[in-house]
Design a protein around this motif. Structure first.
Motif, short mmCIF file in Angstrom:
data_model
loop_
_atom_site.label_atom_id
_atom_site.label_comp_id
_atom_site.label_asym_id
_atom_site.label_seq_id
_atom_site.Cartn_x
_atom_site.Cartn_y
_atom_site.Cartn_z
N ASP A 77 -10.21 4.03 -4.20
CA ASP A 77 -9.84 3.55 -2.87
C ASP A 77 -9.93 4.68 -1.84
OD1 ASP A 77 -9.30 1.20 -4.18
OD2 ASP A 77 -7.21 1.05 -3.53
N SER A 123 0.82 -1.21 0.00
CA SER A 123 0.00 0.00 0.00
C SER A 123 0.85 1.26 0.00
CB SER A 123 -0.92 0.02 1.23
OG SER A 123 -1.88 -1.02 1.16
N SER A 167 -12.54 4.80 1.22
CA SER A 167 -11.93 4.78 2.55
C SER A 167 -12.42 5.94 3.39
CB SER A 167 -10.40 4.83 2.42
OG SER A 167 -9.90 3.71 1.72
N VAL A 221 -4.81 -1.72 -1.01
CA VAL A 221 -5.42 -0.46 -0.61
C VAL A 221 -4.43 0.65 -0.93
CG1 VAL A 221 -6.29 0.91 1.32
CG2 VAL A 221 -6.77 -1.54 1.23
N ASP A 254 -10.20 -1.37 -0.41
CA ASP A 254 -9.73 -1.70 -1.76
C ASP A 254 -10.94 -1.64 -2.70
OD1 ASP A 254 -8.51 -2.69 -4.04
OD2 ASP A 254 -8.53 -4.78 -3.33
N ASP A 304 -11.29 -0.76 -5.84
CA ASP A 304 -11.16 -1.24 -7.21
C ASP A 304 -10.80 -2.73 -7.28
OD1 ASP A 304 -8.53 -1.17 -6.40
OD2 ASP A 304 -7.84 0.18 -8.00
#
Length: 263
Positions: free
Chosen positions: A211, A168, A215, A204, A197, A199
Protein backbone atom coordinates in the motif's frame (compact mmCIF):
# COMPACT_ATOMS: atom_id res chain seq x y z
CA UNK A 1 -25.67 49.70 5.12
CA UNK A 2 -26.37 48.87 8.75
CA UNK A 3 -28.01 45.62 7.64
CA UNK A 4 -24.86 44.54 5.76
CA UNK A 5 -22.65 45.49 8.70
CA UNK A 6 -24.82 43.41 11.00
CA UNK A 7 -24.71 40.46 8.59
CA UNK A 8 -20.92 40.66 8.41
CA UNK A 9 -20.70 40.73 12.19
CA UNK A 10 -22.94 37.69 12.48
CA UNK A 11 -20.89 35.78 9.89
CA UNK A 12 -17.65 36.59 11.68
CA UNK A 13 -19.02 35.59 15.06
CA UNK A 14 -20.39 32.32 13.63
CA UNK A 15 -17.00 31.48 12.09
CA UNK A 16 -15.22 32.30 15.32
CA UNK A 17 -17.60 30.14 17.30
CA UNK A 18 -17.14 27.22 14.89
CA UNK A 19 -13.34 27.23 14.94
CA UNK A 20 -11.59 25.47 17.80
CA UNK A 21 -9.41 27.81 19.85
CA UNK A 22 -5.69 27.27 19.35
CA UNK A 23 -3.05 27.60 22.07
CA UNK A 24 0.68 27.73 22.66
CA UNK A 25 0.97 25.32 25.57
CA UNK A 26 -0.83 22.32 27.01
CA UNK A 27 -3.26 24.33 29.14
CA UNK A 28 -5.97 24.72 26.51
CA UNK A 29 -5.61 21.39 24.74
CA UNK A 30 -8.52 19.60 26.38
CA UNK A 31 -10.88 22.50 25.66
CA UNK A 32 -9.64 22.54 22.05
CA UNK A 33 -10.36 18.81 21.75
CA UNK A 34 -13.96 19.33 22.81
CA UNK A 35 -14.41 22.13 20.28
CA UNK A 36 -12.66 20.21 17.52
CA UNK A 37 -14.83 17.18 18.23
CA UNK A 38 -17.89 19.31 17.43
CA UNK A 39 -16.31 20.39 14.14
CA UNK A 40 -15.38 16.81 13.33
CA UNK A 41 -18.86 15.52 14.09
CA UNK A 42 -20.33 18.21 11.83
CA UNK A 43 -18.04 16.99 9.05
CA UNK A 44 -19.21 13.41 9.42
CA UNK A 45 -16.56 11.90 11.66
CA UNK A 46 -18.06 8.92 13.46
CA UNK A 47 -17.80 7.64 17.01
CA UNK A 48 -14.60 5.72 16.44
CA UNK A 49 -12.83 8.84 15.21
CA UNK A 50 -14.26 10.96 18.01
CA UNK A 51 -13.17 8.43 20.63
CA UNK A 52 -9.65 8.47 19.16
CA UNK A 53 -9.59 12.27 19.41
CA UNK A 54 -10.77 12.13 23.03
CA UNK A 55 -7.87 9.81 23.85
CA UNK A 56 -5.14 12.05 22.44
CA UNK A 57 -2.63 13.72 24.69
CA UNK A 58 -0.65 16.92 24.25
CA UNK A 59 2.54 15.82 22.47
CA UNK A 60 5.30 17.75 24.18
CA UNK A 61 8.06 16.06 22.17
CA UNK A 62 6.35 17.00 18.92
CA UNK A 63 6.08 20.65 19.91
CA UNK A 64 9.70 20.72 21.02
CA UNK A 65 10.83 19.20 17.73
CA UNK A 66 8.65 21.52 15.67
CA UNK A 67 9.94 24.64 17.35
CA UNK A 68 13.56 23.60 17.02
CA UNK A 69 13.68 22.47 13.42
CA UNK A 70 16.97 23.05 11.65
CA UNK A 71 17.20 23.51 7.92
CA UNK A 72 19.39 21.22 5.83
CA UNK A 73 22.68 23.12 5.79
CA UNK A 74 24.88 20.28 4.59
CA UNK A 75 26.44 20.18 1.17
CA UNK A 76 24.94 17.51 -1.08
CA UNK A 77 28.01 15.29 -0.74
CA UNK A 78 27.93 15.54 3.06
CA UNK A 79 24.18 14.93 3.15
CA UNK A 80 24.50 11.82 0.99
CA UNK A 81 27.28 10.49 3.20
CA UNK A 82 25.43 11.21 6.46
CA UNK A 83 22.20 9.63 5.18
CA UNK A 84 24.04 6.51 3.98
CA UNK A 85 23.42 6.90 0.26
CA UNK A 86 25.68 3.99 -0.71
CA UNK A 87 23.72 1.65 1.55
CA UNK A 88 20.37 2.91 0.28
CA UNK A 89 21.47 2.41 -3.33
CA UNK A 90 22.77 -1.11 -2.70
CA UNK A 91 19.72 -2.18 -0.70
CA UNK A 92 17.39 -0.46 -3.14
CA UNK A 93 18.73 -2.49 -6.03
CA UNK A 94 18.19 -5.67 -4.00
CA UNK A 95 14.61 -4.67 -3.11
CA UNK A 96 13.76 -4.30 -6.79
CA UNK A 97 15.62 -7.47 -7.82
CA UNK A 98 13.86 -9.51 -5.12
CA UNK A 99 10.37 -8.36 -6.15
CA UNK A 100 10.54 -7.58 -9.89
CA UNK A 101 6.89 -8.28 -10.68
CA UNK A 102 5.60 -5.89 -8.04
CA UNK A 103 7.90 -3.05 -9.08
CA UNK A 104 7.39 -3.52 -12.82
CA UNK A 105 3.63 -3.53 -12.20
CA UNK A 106 3.97 -0.34 -10.20
CA UNK A 107 5.84 1.37 -13.02
CA UNK A 108 3.38 0.15 -15.64
CA UNK A 109 0.42 1.48 -13.67
CA UNK A 110 1.79 4.85 -12.56
CA UNK A 111 4.67 5.54 -14.94
CA UNK A 112 7.02 6.26 -12.04
CA UNK A 113 10.35 4.36 -12.07
CA UNK A 114 10.78 1.86 -9.26
CA UNK A 115 14.16 3.46 -8.50
CA UNK A 116 12.50 6.74 -7.48
CA UNK A 117 9.94 5.06 -5.22
CA UNK A 118 12.63 2.89 -3.65
CA UNK A 119 14.98 5.85 -3.12
CA UNK A 120 12.20 7.67 -1.25
CA UNK A 121 11.46 4.53 0.77
CA UNK A 122 15.10 4.18 1.77
CA UNK A 123 15.43 7.86 2.66
CA UNK A 124 12.25 8.07 4.69
CA UNK A 125 12.38 4.96 6.87
CA UNK A 126 15.39 2.85 5.86
CA UNK A 127 13.01 0.55 3.95
CA UNK A 128 10.57 0.34 6.82
CA UNK A 129 13.15 -0.32 9.53
CA UNK A 130 12.08 2.76 11.49
CA UNK A 131 8.68 4.31 10.88
CA UNK A 132 8.61 6.49 14.00
CA UNK A 133 7.92 6.25 17.71
CA UNK A 134 5.22 8.88 18.25
CA UNK A 135 1.46 8.47 18.55
CA UNK A 136 0.14 9.78 15.23
CA UNK A 137 -3.23 11.04 16.52
CA UNK A 138 -1.67 12.89 19.44
CA UNK A 139 1.04 14.45 17.28
CA UNK A 140 -1.36 15.63 14.58
CA UNK A 141 -3.93 16.90 17.07
CA UNK A 142 -1.29 18.79 19.03
CA UNK A 143 0.03 20.48 15.89
CA UNK A 144 -3.50 21.40 14.79
CA UNK A 145 -4.09 22.93 18.23
CA UNK A 146 -0.78 24.82 18.25
CA UNK A 147 -1.34 28.38 17.03
CA UNK A 148 1.83 28.33 14.93
CA UNK A 149 0.65 25.39 12.83
CA UNK A 150 -3.15 25.45 12.98
CA UNK A 151 -3.84 26.31 9.35
CA UNK A 152 -1.57 23.61 7.95
CA UNK A 153 -2.33 20.77 10.35
CA UNK A 154 -6.06 21.17 11.00
CA UNK A 155 -7.03 19.49 7.68
CA UNK A 156 -4.58 16.67 8.46
CA UNK A 157 -6.09 16.25 11.93
CA UNK A 158 -9.57 16.02 10.42
CA UNK A 159 -8.32 13.53 7.83
CA UNK A 160 -6.72 11.46 10.59
CA UNK A 161 -10.05 11.09 12.38
CA UNK A 162 -11.75 10.10 9.12
CA UNK A 163 -9.03 7.53 8.52
CA UNK A 164 -9.65 6.10 11.98
CA UNK A 165 -13.30 5.66 11.02
CA UNK A 166 -12.21 3.74 7.90
CA UNK A 167 -9.70 1.57 9.71
CA UNK A 168 -6.61 3.03 8.05
CA UNK A 169 -5.42 4.49 11.36
CA UNK A 170 -6.18 3.69 14.98
CA UNK A 171 -5.79 5.47 18.28
CA UNK A 172 -2.58 3.51 18.78
CA UNK A 173 -0.96 4.06 15.37
CA UNK A 174 2.69 5.03 15.73
CA UNK A 175 4.54 7.25 13.28
CA UNK A 176 6.94 10.15 13.01
CA UNK A 177 7.17 13.18 15.27
CA UNK A 178 4.93 15.33 13.06
CA UNK A 179 2.33 12.62 12.52
CA UNK A 180 3.68 11.12 9.30
CA UNK A 181 2.87 7.45 9.01
CA UNK A 182 4.07 4.36 7.20
CA UNK A 183 6.95 3.20 5.05
CA UNK A 184 7.23 6.49 3.16
CA UNK A 185 5.87 8.81 5.84
CA UNK A 186 2.58 10.26 4.58
CA UNK A 187 0.68 12.89 6.52
CA UNK A 188 -2.95 11.82 7.07
CA UNK A 189 -4.36 14.24 4.50
CA UNK A 190 -2.07 12.70 1.88
CA UNK A 191 -3.12 9.20 2.92
CA UNK A 192 -6.69 10.29 2.28
CA UNK A 193 -5.91 11.92 -1.09
CA UNK A 194 -3.32 9.57 -2.56
CA UNK A 195 -3.57 6.34 -0.57
CA UNK A 196 -3.89 3.10 -2.56
CA UNK A 197 -5.20 -0.24 -1.33
CA UNK A 198 -2.62 -2.19 -3.34
CA UNK A 199 -3.22 -5.53 -1.60
CA UNK A 200 -7.00 -5.23 -2.10
CA UNK A 201 -7.92 -5.98 1.50
CA UNK A 202 -10.35 -3.07 1.71
CA UNK A 203 -8.12 -0.82 3.85
CA UNK A 204 -5.44 1.69 2.87
CA UNK A 205 -2.67 0.93 5.34
CA UNK A 206 0.60 2.81 4.89
CA UNK A 207 2.34 0.49 7.35
CA UNK A 208 1.73 -2.19 4.72
CA UNK A 209 4.61 -2.20 2.22
CA UNK A 210 2.50 -2.71 -0.91
CA UNK A 211 0.00 0.00 0.00
CA UNK A 212 2.77 2.44 0.94
CA UNK A 213 4.82 2.04 -2.24
CA UNK A 214 1.78 2.16 -4.52
CA UNK A 215 0.57 5.26 -2.67
CA UNK A 216 3.98 6.88 -3.16
CA UNK A 217 3.91 6.21 -6.88
CA UNK A 218 0.34 7.50 -7.05
CA UNK A 219 1.33 10.68 -5.18
CA UNK A 220 4.08 11.40 -7.70
CA UNK A 221 1.85 10.64 -10.68
CA UNK A 222 -0.98 12.82 -9.37
CA UNK A 223 1.50 15.63 -8.76
CA UNK A 224 2.34 15.65 -12.45
CA UNK A 225 4.90 12.93 -13.11
CA UNK A 226 5.51 12.52 -16.84
CA UNK A 227 6.17 8.86 -17.69
CA UNK A 228 9.41 8.44 -19.60
CA UNK A 229 10.72 11.93 -18.86
CA UNK A 230 13.92 12.47 -16.86
CA UNK A 231 13.97 13.19 -13.14
CA UNK A 232 17.41 14.65 -12.52
CA UNK A 233 17.81 18.33 -11.69
CA UNK A 234 16.77 20.41 -14.70
CA UNK A 235 14.62 17.62 -16.18
CA UNK A 236 10.79 17.64 -16.20
CA UNK A 237 10.11 15.25 -13.33
CA UNK A 238 12.54 16.87 -10.90
CA UNK A 239 9.80 19.44 -10.23
CA UNK A 240 7.60 16.58 -9.01
CA UNK A 241 10.30 15.27 -6.69
CA UNK A 242 10.48 18.80 -5.28
CA UNK A 243 6.89 18.41 -4.12
CA UNK A 244 7.85 15.44 -1.96
CA UNK A 245 10.16 17.41 0.34
CA UNK A 246 10.86 21.13 0.60
CA UNK A 247 14.60 20.81 1.26
CA UNK A 248 16.71 21.21 -1.87
CA UNK A 249 19.44 18.88 -0.68
CA UNK A 250 16.83 16.19 0.04
CA UNK A 251 15.33 16.56 -3.44
CA UNK A 252 18.72 16.24 -5.13
CA UNK A 253 19.60 13.25 -2.98
CA UNK A 254 16.45 11.36 -4.04
CA UNK A 255 17.13 12.06 -7.71
CA UNK A 256 20.80 11.10 -7.53
CA UNK A 257 20.21 7.90 -5.56
CA UNK A 258 17.40 6.85 -7.90
CA UNK A 259 19.72 7.41 -10.85
CA UNK A 260 22.38 5.26 -9.22
CA UNK A 261 19.84 2.53 -8.42
CA UNK A 262 18.98 2.46 -12.12
CA UNK A 263 22.69 2.10 -12.82
Amino acid sequence: MRRYALLATLLLSTTAAAAATCGNDASGFNAWKQQFAQEASAQGVGQRGLDALAGTQYATRTISADRNQKSFKYSLDDFLRIRGADTIVAQGRKKIANNPNFFSGLEQRYGVPASVVVAIWGMETGFGNFMGDSNVLSAISTLAYDCRRTDFFTPHAMAALQLVDRGSLSSGTVGAMHGEVGHTQFLPGNVERFGVDADNNGVVDLTNQSDALASTANFLRQKGWQPGAGFQEGQPNFAVIQQWNAAGVYQKAIAQMAGRIDG
